[in-house]
Design a protein around this motif. Structure first.
Motif, PDB file in Angstrom:
ATOM      1  N   LEU A   1      14.570  30.703  32.580  1.00 29.16           N
ATOM      2  CA  LEU A   1      13.818  31.702  33.334  1.00 29.16           C
ATOM      3  C   LEU A   1      14.656  32.264  34.477  1.00 29.16           C
ATOM      4  N   ILE A   2      15.356  31.390  35.180  1.00 32.79           N
ATOM      5  CA  ILE A   2      16.229  31.833  36.266  1.00 32.79           C
ATOM      6  C   ILE A   2      17.302  32.775  35.721  1.00 32.79           C
ATOM      7  N   GLU A   3      17.909  32.383  34.596  1.00 32.77           N
ATOM      8  CA  GLU A   3      18.956  33.205  34.010  1.00 32.77           C
ATOM      9  C   GLU A   3      18.427  34.564  33.576  1.00 32.77           C
ATOM     10  N   LEU A   4      17.259  34.562  32.913  1.00 26.50           N
ATOM     11  CA  LEU A   4      16.689  35.829  32.447  1.00 26.50           C
ATOM     12  C   LEU A   4      16.315  36.731  33.615  1.00 26.50           C
ATOM     13  N   ARG A   5      15.728  36.166  34.668  1.00 29.06           N
ATOM     14  CA  ARG A   5      15.376  36.962  35.834  1.00 29.06           C
ATOM     15  C   ARG A   5      16.623  37.590  36.456  1.00 29.06           C
ATOM     16  N   ARG A   6      17.688  36.819  36.512  1.00 27.54           N
ATOM     17  CA  ARG A   6      18.933  37.306  37.108  1.00 27.54           C
ATOM     18  C   ARG A   6      19.520  38.453  36.282  1.00 27.54           C
ATOM     19  N   VAL A   7      19.562  38.289  34.959  1.00 28.49           N
ATOM     20  CA  VAL A   7      20.143  39.316  34.099  1.00 28.49           C
ATOM     21  C   VAL A   7      19.273  40.567  34.079  1.00 28.49           C
ATOM     22  N   VAL A   8      17.959  40.394  34.021  1.00 28.47           N
ATOM     23  CA  VAL A   8      17.050  41.547  34.042  1.00 28.47           C
ATOM     24  C   VAL A   8      17.205  42.321  35.348  1.00 28.47           C
ATOM     25  N   ALA A   9      17.265  41.608  36.468  1.00 33.74           N
ATOM     26  CA  ALA A   9      17.389  42.265  37.771  1.00 33.74           C
ATOM     27  C   ALA A   9      18.679  43.079  37.841  1.00 33.74           C
ATOM     28  N   ALA A  10      19.780  42.509  37.327  1.00 39.92           N
ATOM     29  CA  ALA A  10      21.050  43.229  37.349  1.00 39.92           C
ATOM     30  C   ALA A  10      21.001  44.458  36.449  1.00 39.92           C
ATOM     31  N   ALA A  11      20.392  44.315  35.271  1.00 41.42           N
ATOM     32  CA  ALA A  11      20.303  45.439  34.341  1.00 41.42           C
ATOM     33  C   ALA A  11      19.439  46.560  34.914  1.00 41.42           C
ATOM     34  N   VAL A  12      18.372  46.193  35.596  1.00 34.81           N
ATOM     35  CA  VAL A  12      17.493  47.193  36.208  1.00 34.81           C
ATOM     36  C   VAL A  12      18.229  47.924  37.323  1.00 34.81           C
ATOM     37  N   ARG A  13      18.981  47.174  38.139  1.00 33.65           N
ATOM     38  CA  ARG A  13      19.745  47.799  39.227  1.00 33.65           C
ATOM     39  C   ARG A  13      20.763  48.787  38.671  1.00 33.65           C
ATOM     40  N   GLU A  14      21.470  48.384  37.631  1.00 31.22           N
ATOM     41  CA  GLU A  14      22.509  49.229  37.055  1.00 31.22           C
ATOM     42  C   GLU A  14      21.918  50.493  36.437  1.00 31.22           C
TER      43      GLU A  14
END
Length: 217
Positions: A16-29
């Motif tokens: 969950l931590i990993e997915l939240r981190r990757v989703v947040a980065a993808a949304v920012r980009e």
């Protein structure tokens, strides 16, 4: 900017931590609206469905469909694991339970090492696979696959990551996945690839669109 909720159908806190981190980065980009990723602990409990399919895609869809049906919210679910060439692509979908249930990462790693103990380095090829499913109630579903090639080391290295990460050295790397920083891992991992590919579809669907058929990345 509005925040939209999506449920990740997992009880694995590290995932969950990993997915939240990757989703947040993808949304920012992508300059997309904020997406709040909930875990199963954030929604009303329901019985977890049995993972009865023989493919990562099939099991990911089982989990995402059950979550969307029970919560009424858009749901993400992944099924991931390691495929080892000399084991005919096993453990595959059995990766989390390779040494038996309940899941025990140390036992899984130890069993895998014993099974290929006499295999030379040049024949220890393997890949991590992640199938990411996204289901929106009444608006369709999507599955995307990400892969990362590498080989299995002869002993664990590193303290980061989880699962088989300490045993896996990606192509082009001198370190194991467990020796990479979170950002380095996200940039090349099977899960990072799948999440980055599916985020635009999540954003489009949450804006009112329907999902197309399955797709591989």
């Amino acid at each position: 900017m509005a925040t939209t909720q999506v449920v990740l159908a997992t009880n694995n806190p590290k995932k969950l931590i990993e997915l939240r981190r990757v989703v947040a980065a993808a949304v920012r980009e992508g300059s997309a609206p904020d997406i709040e990723v909930l875990g199963l602990a954030d929604v009303a409990p329901y019985p977890e469905p049995a993972e009865t399919e023989s493919t990562f895609e099939g099991n990911a869809l089982i989990k995402a469909r059950a979550c969307a049906e029970r919560t009424g919210l858009p749901a993400l679910a992944d099924d991931s694991g390691i495929e080892v060439d000399v084991l005919n692509n096993m453990p595959g979908v059995r990766s989390a339970r390779w040494a038996g249930a309940p899941t025990d990462a140390e036992a899984n790693n130890a069993l895998l090492l014993r099974q290929i103990d006499d295999v030379p380095a040049e024949q220890r090829g393997a890949r991590f696979v992640c199938a990411m499913a996204f289901v929106v109630p009444d608006h369709g579903e999507q599955v995307i696959r990400g892969t990362m090639d590498g080989h299995v080391l002869t002993s664990p290295r590193g303290a980061g990551g989880f699962g088989y990460d300490p045993l896996f050295q990606p192509v082009g790397e001198q370190r194991s996945l467990a020796e990479l920083s979170a950002e380095e891992k996200d940039a090349i991992s099977h899960r990072g690839q799948a999440v980055r590919a599916i985020v635009p579809l999540v954003v489009a669907a949450l804006s009112g669109g329907d999902l197309p058929g399955s797709k591989e990345s």
